[in-house]
Design a protein around this motif. Structure first.
Motif, PDB file in Angstrom:
ATOM      1  N   SER A   1      -1.718  14.994   3.983  1.00  0.00           N
ATOM      2  CA  SER A   1      -1.984  15.749   2.466  1.00  0.00           C
ATOM      3  C   SER A   1      -0.886  17.069   2.456  1.00  0.00           C
ATOM      4  CB  SER A   1      -3.088  16.113   2.399  1.00  0.00           C
ATOM      5  OG  SER A   1      -3.997  14.936   2.565  1.00  0.00           O
TER       6      SER A   1
ATOM      7  N   PRO B   1       1.630   7.913  -7.622  1.00  0.00           N
ATOM      8  CA  PRO B   1       1.559   7.144  -6.485  1.00  0.00           C
ATOM      9  C   PRO B   1       2.779   7.849  -5.902  1.00  0.00           C
ATOM     10  CG  PRO B   1       2.549   5.969  -8.458  1.00  0.00           C
ATOM     11  CD  PRO B   1       1.929   7.137  -8.875  1.00  0.00           C
TER      12      PRO B   1
ATOM     13  N   TYR C   1       0.714  -1.205  -0.068  1.00  0.00           N
ATOM     14  CA  TYR C   1       0.093   0.038   0.004  1.00  0.00           C
ATOM     15  C   TYR C   1       0.730   1.141  -0.026  1.00  0.00           C
ATOM     16  CZ  TYR C   1      -3.383  -3.443   1.181  1.00  0.00           C
ATOM     17  OH  TYR C   1      -3.974  -4.699   1.202  1.00  0.00           O
TER      18      TYR C   1
ATOM     19  N   TYR D   1       5.833   6.370  -3.167  1.00  0.00           N
ATOM     20  CA  TYR D   1       6.198   5.216  -2.598  1.00  0.00           C
ATOM     21  C   TYR D   1       7.118   5.662  -1.076  1.00  0.00           C
ATOM     22  CZ  TYR D   1       5.350   3.432  -7.069  1.00  0.00           C
ATOM     23  OH  TYR D   1       4.746   2.871  -8.149  1.00  0.00           O
TER      24      TYR D   1
ATOM     25  N   HIS E   1      -8.017  10.134  -4.041  1.00  0.00           N
ATOM     26  CA  HIS E   1      -6.938   9.344  -4.620  1.00  0.00           C
ATOM     27  C   HIS E   1      -6.540   9.722  -6.134  1.00  0.00           C
ATOM     28  CE1 HIS E   1      -7.991   6.310  -1.496  1.00  0.00           C
ATOM     29  NE2 HIS E   1      -7.118   6.867  -1.062  1.00  0.00           N
ATOM     30  N   GLU E   2      -5.533  10.122  -6.470  1.00  0.00           N
ATOM     31  CA  GLU E   2      -5.410  10.600  -7.752  1.00  0.00           C
ATOM     32  C   GLU E   2      -3.814   9.959  -8.013  1.00  0.00           C
ATOM     33  OE1 GLU E   2      -5.323  14.948  -7.950  1.00  0.00           O
ATOM     34  OE2 GLU E   2      -7.813  14.768  -7.844  1.00  0.00           O
ATOM     35  N   GLU E   3      -3.598  10.406  -9.169  1.00  0.00           N
ATOM     36  CA  GLU E   3      -1.865  10.148  -9.693  1.00  0.00           C
ATOM     37  C   GLU E   3      -1.174  11.210  -9.012  1.00  0.00           C
ATOM     38  OE1 GLU E   3      -0.378   7.510 -11.589  1.00  0.00           O
ATOM     39  OE2 GLU E   3      -2.290   6.663 -11.293  1.00  0.00           O
TER      40      GLU E   3
ATOM     41  N   VAL F   1       0.321  15.739  -2.714  1.00  0.00           N
ATOM     42  CA  VAL F   1       0.531  14.251  -2.516  1.00  0.00           C
ATOM     43  C   VAL F   1       0.006  13.885  -1.078  1.00  0.00           C
ATOM     44  CG1 VAL F   1       1.932  13.782  -4.199  1.00  0.00           C
ATOM     45  CG2 VAL F   1       3.005  14.470  -1.968  1.00  0.00           C
TER      46      VAL F   1
ATOM     47  N   HIS G   1      -0.123   8.743  -2.502  1.00  0.00           N
ATOM     48  CA  HIS G   1      -0.901   8.924  -3.861  1.00  0.00           C
ATOM     49  C   HIS G   1      -1.244  10.487  -3.821  1.00  0.00           C
ATOM     50  CE1 HIS G   1      -4.501   9.845  -1.011  1.00  0.00           C
ATOM     51  NE2 HIS G   1      -4.098   8.618  -0.524  1.00  0.00           N
TER      52      HIS G   1
END
Ligand code: MG
Ligand code: MG
Length: 280
Positions: A247, A192, A178, A194, A188-190, A211, A181
């Protein structure tokens, strides 16, 4: 050119409203969280707080999910479902994930709480001390990731910073199943995000990027499985887990932690990272 939307300063100011309401909902949950309360009661408190500001829960917009928070206890990492029968005990490690939407913009944030007794104390056991440390390391890794974002040229520098921070603290499992994003008009958007080092450098970090960074860390293995309820993600080795999320907006002057009550100002200053808050 990117395949995700960069936001304008005006749009960030609109997003801050959603972020602040999310922060207040989590603050209300933290204040109410005490041994003996059910996770369904915490869910109700989060929802009341969000609706008191004229916003609504974006978790309830996720297909098949009917609650305002995810409440994940002990070896549950994420996506725990609130329930009347889930009564918290002193010393439990509880991750609470929550989000609000208002004026078409979204906030998404998570905190970890070591459940206290009514007098604020927690059991003085090695197990509880380890859980406190796990939460501290996970939250610290989130802020290491936020600090990296402020200086990053490419997004995947965030994951490298999180991994390096955690590795320096001891032996922990960073979930790879998981990830974080992009966030904005949708929760949830582009792209990702990591929480570990990748070969791919990721997209360029420029003002306008928003993000959700959300390291999920266990005191053991990073392998997970989903329970029969179809939602609850647990560590395979039953080790305790922690989840912290903010966020975060990249502005011309720095980073703005949209889901922190103070916009991240105090913590960013302590880290020597430029605060990028905007005002209307
Ligand atoms: Mg979340
Ligand atoms: Mg998220």
């Amino acid at each position: 050119r990117s395949d995700f939307e960069l936001k304008t300063p005006e749009q960030f100011i609109a997003m801050r409203k959603a972020g602040l309401i999310t922060a207040k909902a989590l603050e209300a949950v933290r204040a109410a969280c005490v041994a003996g309360i059910s996770t369904l009661e915490l869910d109700r408190i989060a929802n009341e707080t969000i609706e008191s500001f004229g916003a609504h829960s974006n978790f309830q917009l996720v297909a098949g999910y009917n609650h305002t928070i995810c409440a994940s206890i002990n070896h549950e990492v994420v996506h725990g479902i609130p329930a009347e029968a889930r009564i918290l005990e002193a010393g439990d490690i509880l991750s609470v994930d929550c989000g609000a939407e208002i004026d078409g913009w979204n906030g998404d944030s998570a905190i970890t709480i070591i459940v206290p007794n009514a007098d604020g104390s927690v059991p003085e056991t090695d197990q509880v001390r380890q859980r406190i440390e796990l939460s501290r390391v996970t939250e610290g890794s989130l802020w290491a990731g936020i600090a990296a974002l402020a200086k990053a040229e490419r997004l995947n520098e965030v994951g490298a910073a999180i991994e390096d921070y955690i590795d320096a603290q001891g032996r922990y499992g960073i979930l790879e199943d998981y990830v974080g994003h992009g966030i904005g008009r949708n929760m949830h958007e582009e792209p990702p995000v990591y929480h570990f080092r990748t070969k791919d450098l990721g997209p360029k970090v420029t003002p306008g990027l928003a993000v959700a960074i959300e390291p999920m860390v266990t005191a053991g293995s990073n392998k997970t499985k989903v329970l029969a309820d179809g939602w609850t993600v647990v560590s395979k080795d039953s080790s305790a887990a922690s989840h912290w999320e903010h966020s975060v907006a990249v502005t011309e002057s720095g980073v703005w932690v949209l889901t922190a009550l103070d916009g991240g100002k105090a913590r960013l200053e302590a880290l020597g990272v430029p605060f990028g808050g905007l005002s209307a």
